[in-house]
Structure formats: C-alpha cells, structure tokens
Design an enzyme around this catalytic site. Structure first.
Site, PDB file in Angstrom:
ATOM      1  N   ASP A   8       7.327  -5.803  -7.797  1.00 25.68           N
ATOM      2  CA  ASP A   8       8.293  -4.794  -8.205  1.00 25.68           C
ATOM      3  C   ASP A   8       9.299  -4.677  -7.059  1.00 25.68           C
ATOM      4  O   ASP A   8       9.019  -5.105  -5.937  1.00 25.68           O
ATOM      5  CB  ASP A   8       7.566  -3.474  -8.449  1.00 25.68           C
ATOM      6  CG  ASP A   8       8.515  -2.318  -8.683  1.00 25.68           C
ATOM      7  OD1 ASP A   8       9.406  -2.452  -9.532  1.00 25.68           O
ATOM      8  OD2 ASP A   8       8.361  -1.289  -7.999  1.00 25.68           O
ATOM      9  N   ASP A  10      12.031  -1.663  -6.116  1.00 24.30           N
ATOM     10  CA  ASP A  10      12.115  -0.356  -5.445  1.00 24.30           C
ATOM     11  C   ASP A  10      10.722   0.231  -5.243  1.00 24.30           C
ATOM     12  O   ASP A  10       9.967   0.388  -6.209  1.00 24.30           O
ATOM     13  CB  ASP A  10      12.951   0.625  -6.277  1.00 24.30           C
ATOM     14  CG  ASP A  10      14.372   0.156  -6.488  1.00 24.30           C
ATOM     15  OD1 ASP A  10      15.271   0.709  -5.855  1.00 24.30           O
ATOM     16  OD2 ASP A  10      14.579  -0.780  -7.296  1.00 24.30           O
ATOM     17  N   ASP A 164       4.190  -0.165  -7.379  1.00 21.36           N
ATOM     18  CA  ASP A 164       3.873   1.175  -6.900  1.00 21.36           C
ATOM     19  C   ASP A 164       3.915   2.216  -8.001  1.00 21.36           C
ATOM     20  O   ASP A 164       3.985   3.419  -7.726  1.00 21.36           O
ATOM     21  CB  ASP A 164       4.846   1.585  -5.772  1.00 21.36           C
ATOM     22  CG  ASP A 164       6.249   1.839  -6.298  1.00 21.36           C
ATOM     23  OD1 ASP A 164       6.751   0.987  -7.060  1.00 21.36           O
ATOM     24  OD2 ASP A 164       6.842   2.878  -5.955  1.00 21.36           O
TER      25      ASP A 164
END
Length: 218
Positions: A8, A10, A164
């Site tokens: 991922d 950001d 995240d």
C-alpha cells in the site's frame, strides 16, 4: 517461495501525513478556523482526502468544493515533506538485493501517485503501480491485486501484500495472498490489528526484512 512484494502507499510505504496536514491547516487558517494537529490527521489519511477534509470542516454545505480545493492544493505540494517510513529504504534495498520484484497497489488516484513517486525517485524502481484509475473496483476488491500480479508476472500465492488498513488485508485475502499488517502506519486507537486476519503483523518497517528473508527461503 516469495517472488514479489506489494505495498500500500500512504501509511505503509510513504509517510504523507505531514503534507496532508499542511494543506488542511492552510485552508483552515485562511478561514479563521481551528487548526488540526498532525496526530489527528495521521489517523485519517488512509481513509482518503474526503475524511481529512471532514476532520477540519465537519459537515459543511460546501464540502465538495472544499475537497476540490484541498486536492488541487495537495497536488501542488504532493511531496514537500513526504518521506519513506523509517527503515523502508533498507527494506526496498533488501528486496532488490534478493532479486525480488516490488510494486504498489493503492487507492490514491493516479494524478497524485505519479508525481509523488517521481519526486521520491521510486518510479523506475517499482515493477508495477496500480491505482483506482486502472481498475473497475478498488480495494478491498481483489481486482487491483490481481492486476499487479499480472503486470509483474507473479502468482498471488508467491506474493505478499503489506498495508496499514483493514481493506488492505481484506484485498490481499480476497486475492488468496499472504498479508502483512503494519502497526507503524496510520493506525487509530480504535484499530485492532489482531482482528484483521493478516498472516503477519510488524511493528516497524525494519521488521519486514527478516520476514521477507524467511518467506523467500521457505
């Protein structure tokens, strides 16, 4: 055996929250409204720009206009303060030294992702970059994961996806891929990573190095 690593963007590969905070606070300051601190913005970046704008402006009538302004401003300073997370440089070097490929699967639109990766000098290093512009369904749907695997010519079973957010783990699981949840990312106090169903959880980016080594050797 592990052949590729997908990230991922950001909150996993890059810490972009400072630039989001700066843009939001400039807009709030100009309107005489209370500023938001970095910690508050950080917890919302993974939920997208709309959520960041709502943090500062709540449910104002012109929320759509404020979002457009926010995105235009963000594009102009997309990489001013953004950095790789601590230890991530070593992680990427480790991946490349082992002859593995790595790429990015993000819900960040292409118009922001392309200049950001160029500014971070990552464009030529990653083997694939999949944004919502490239697919019909974005994460947590597995379509972006499948497309990334196709572009790097690697089966999902031989790849891991690192993120995240719950939807990152869901996307990887939906693609029958092993997943890694990152405690160092944009995690809120309400998040319970143990309940996400990830195969692995890491506290720091550096923790990825022994994990990648283990999976590549097994």
């Amino acid at each position: 055996m592990l052949q590729a690593v997908l990230f991922d963007l950001d909150g996993t590969l890059l810490d972009t929250a400072v630039d989001f905070t700066t843009v939001l606070n400039h807009m709030l300051s100009e309107r005489g409204q209370a500023l938001q601190d970095y910690a508050a913005v950080r917890q919302r970046v993974s939920d997208g720009a709309r959520t960041v704008v709502q943090l500062g402006f709540h449910q104002q009538d012109d929320l759509a206009g404020l979002l457009d302004e926010f995105l235009d401003r963000y594009l102009k300073q997309v990489s001013v303060s953004t950095t790789l997370f601590p230890g991530m440089t070593d992680v990427l070097n480790h991946i490349e030294e082992r002859g593995l490929r790595w790429g990015i699967v993000t819900n960040k639109p292409l118009r922001f992702t392309t200049p950001l990766l160029a500014a971070m000098q990552l464009t030529e290093r990653c083997s694939t970059v999949i944004c919502p512009d490239h697919v019909t369904h974005k994460k947590p749907h597995p379509e972006p994961i499948y497309l990334a695997c196709k572009e790097i010519d690697c089966l999902p079973v031989n790849t891991i996806y690192i993120g995240d957010h719950q939807r990152d783990i869901d996307a990887g699981r939906n693609a029958n891929m092993r997943t890694v949840a990152c405690r160092y990312g944009y995690i809120s106090a309400a998040d319970n990573l143990d309940s996400w169903g990830a195969n692995y959880i890491v506290d720091t980016a550096t923790d990825l190095i022994p994990l990648i080594t283990q999976l590549h050797q097994s």
